[in-house]
Design an enzyme around this catalytic site. Structure first.
Site, PDB file in Angstrom:
ATOM      1  N   ASP A  74       0.834  -1.204   0.000  1.00 43.72           N
ATOM      2  CA  ASP A  74       0.000   0.000   0.000  1.00 43.72           C
ATOM      3  C   ASP A  74       0.870   1.256   0.000  1.00 43.72           C
ATOM      4  O   ASP A  74       2.083   1.186   0.145  1.00 43.72           O
ATOM      5  CB  ASP A  74      -0.971  -0.002   1.199  1.00 43.72           C
ATOM      6  N   ASP A 124      -8.046  -2.507  14.032  1.00 44.67           N
ATOM      7  CA  ASP A 124      -9.423  -2.712  13.572  1.00 44.67           C
ATOM      8  C   ASP A 124      -9.548  -3.940  12.666  1.00 44.67           C
ATOM      9  O   ASP A 124     -10.576  -4.151  12.035  1.00 44.67           O
ATOM     10  CB  ASP A 124      -9.959  -1.456  12.866  1.00 44.67           C
ATOM     11  N   HIS A 170      -7.664  -4.630   9.954  1.00 42.36           N
ATOM     12  CA  HIS A 170      -7.334  -4.464   8.531  1.00 42.36           C
ATOM     13  C   HIS A 170      -6.070  -5.216   8.140  1.00 42.36           C
ATOM     14  O   HIS A 170      -5.209  -5.484   8.966  1.00 42.36           O
ATOM     15  CB  HIS A 170      -7.247  -2.987   8.139  1.00 42.36           C
ATOM     16  N   GLU A 215      -9.839  -1.529   5.114  1.00 45.67           N
ATOM     17  CA  GLU A 215     -10.506  -1.271   6.382  1.00 45.67           C
ATOM     18  C   GLU A 215     -11.795  -2.108   6.476  1.00 45.67           C
ATOM     19  O   GLU A 215     -12.250  -2.668   5.479  1.00 45.67           O
ATOM     20  CB  GLU A 215     -10.849   0.226   6.491  1.00 45.67           C
TER      21      GLU A 215
HETATM   22  C1  F6R Z   1       1.357  -1.609   6.212  1.00 43.39           C
HETATM   23  C2  F6R Z   1      -0.014  -2.098   6.231  1.00 43.39           C
HETATM   24  C3  F6R Z   1      -0.810  -2.150   7.472  1.00 43.39           C
HETATM   25  C4  F6R Z   1      -0.026  -2.501   8.738  1.00 43.39           C
HETATM   26  C5  F6R Z   1      -0.951  -2.502   9.948  1.00 43.39           C
HETATM   27  C6  F6R Z   1      -0.197  -2.813  11.226  1.00 43.39           C
HETATM   28  O1  F6R Z   1       1.909  -1.714   4.906  1.00 43.39           O
HETATM   29  O2  F6R Z   1      -0.504  -2.445   5.225  1.00 43.39           O
HETATM   30  O3  F6R Z   1      -1.841  -3.094   7.318  1.00 43.39           O
HETATM   31  O4  F6R Z   1       0.556  -3.762   8.575  1.00 43.39           O
HETATM   32  O5  F6R Z   1      -1.555  -1.249  10.053  1.00 43.39           O
HETATM   33  O6  F6R Z   1       0.712  -1.785  11.480  1.00 43.39           O
HETATM   34  P1  F6R Z   1       1.846  -1.959  12.557  1.00 43.39           P
HETATM   35  O7  F6R Z   1       2.708  -3.087  12.081  1.00 43.39           O
HETATM   36  O8  F6R Z   1       2.604  -0.667  12.554  1.00 43.39           O
HETATM   37  O9  F6R Z   1       1.182  -2.281  13.856  1.00 43.39           O
END
Ligand code: F6R
Length: 261
Positions: free
Chosen positions: A67, A136, A138, A143
């Site tokens: 992303d 959440d 995702h 989301e």
């Molecule tokens: C990042 C991504 C997100 C993160 C998720 C967890 O490329 O796609 O899905 O993996 O928000 O973030 P962290 O690892 O910072 O807790």
């Protein structure tokens, strides 16, 4: 889905790095799917160390980001392309043109998602996709309520995700872009092997909902239940809400030595 429960974040990183090393060593043209955020950082540090001291080479690999934020200027320290260059690819021998991410420039948004899907398809598809999980539920930036069949597209971040990611933007949730481009859940499900990493007690609830809850668009990570080869690697803290933790531990401990994750 295989659930691997290990003691701490270092052990999570080791199990994930082992899987990536095996793939990079065994395949002639491996295609890696890279996540950003904090969850994969230990894995990236382990891969950099293996490159520096063990000669692990990525020169024959390609890599795709999950992303990208929309509207951050090129080179912004929190743009995901800059993040992955800093945390991984500038420190290994992946050729710079072998790294691709969604084009988050506002003027290109109409065509960027389809072009990104096409680039992934032209690579032959992602062999191993690393994933983190949002509080959440995702994956990528899909989301809650994201279609389980979704493809790369523009998404709006929830307030919860912008608050979670404020730590990367000097603590200011308003500085976190509201819009992102993300691989869709359908895109992610096409990777050969999905490896989701989670550490710390704040991930215990979303992990339990993804692994043991119903398949639902309200918990996008539950889509891993549909994948024929999905591995969830968690430390003890992130495993804290799993009802069947004892079973997962026993299954992993008794795995035959030749059977890798
Ligand atoms: C990042 C991504 C997100 C993160 C998720 C967890 O490329 O796609 O899905 O993996 O928000 O973030 P962290 O690892 O910072 O807790």
């Amino acid at each position: 889905m295989e659930i691997v429960i290990v003691a701490d974040p270092e052990a999570v990183a080791t199990v994930a790095a082992d899987a990536i090393q095996r793939l990079v060593t065994d395949l002639p043209t491996p295609v890696l799917g890279l996540a950003t955020g904090s969850s994969p950082l230990g894995t990236y540090r382990a891969l950099i160390e293996r490159h520096r001291s063990g000669g692990l080479s990525f020169a024959h690999c390609r890599a795709f980001l999950l992303d990208e934020y929309v509207g951050l200027p090129a080179g912004h320290p929190e743009a995901y392309r800059t993040f992955i260059e800093r945390e991984l690819t500038d420190q290994i021998d992946l050729p710079p043109d072998a790294l691709a991410g969604p084009d988050g420039r506002p003027e290109n948004l109409a065509t960027a998602p389809a072009r990104y899907e096409q680039r992934i398809a032209e690579s032959g598809g992602i062999d191993l996709q690393l994933l983190g999980i949002g509080s959440d539920g995702h994956i990528g930036f899909n989301e809650p309520t994201s279609s389980l069949g979704s493809r790369t597209r523009l998404k709006t971040l929830t307030d919860a995700t912008r608050t979670d990611n404020a730590r990367f933007f000097g603590g200011d949730a308003d500085a976190v872009p509201r819009h992102v481009l993300t691989q869709g859940i359908g895109t992610i499900l096409e990777a050969g092997h999905l490896v989701l990493l989670a550490t710390g007690s704040s991930k215990a609830e979303p992990v339990a909902r993804a692994v043991e809850g119903p398949l639902t668009a309200m918990v996008p990570a539950s889509a891993l239940q549909l994948h024929p080869h999905a591995t969830v690697i968690v430390d003890e803290a992130a495993a804290g809400r799993l009802t069947n933790a004892g079973y997962y531990r026993e299954a992993f401990a008794n795995k035959p030595a030749w059977q890798h994750i």
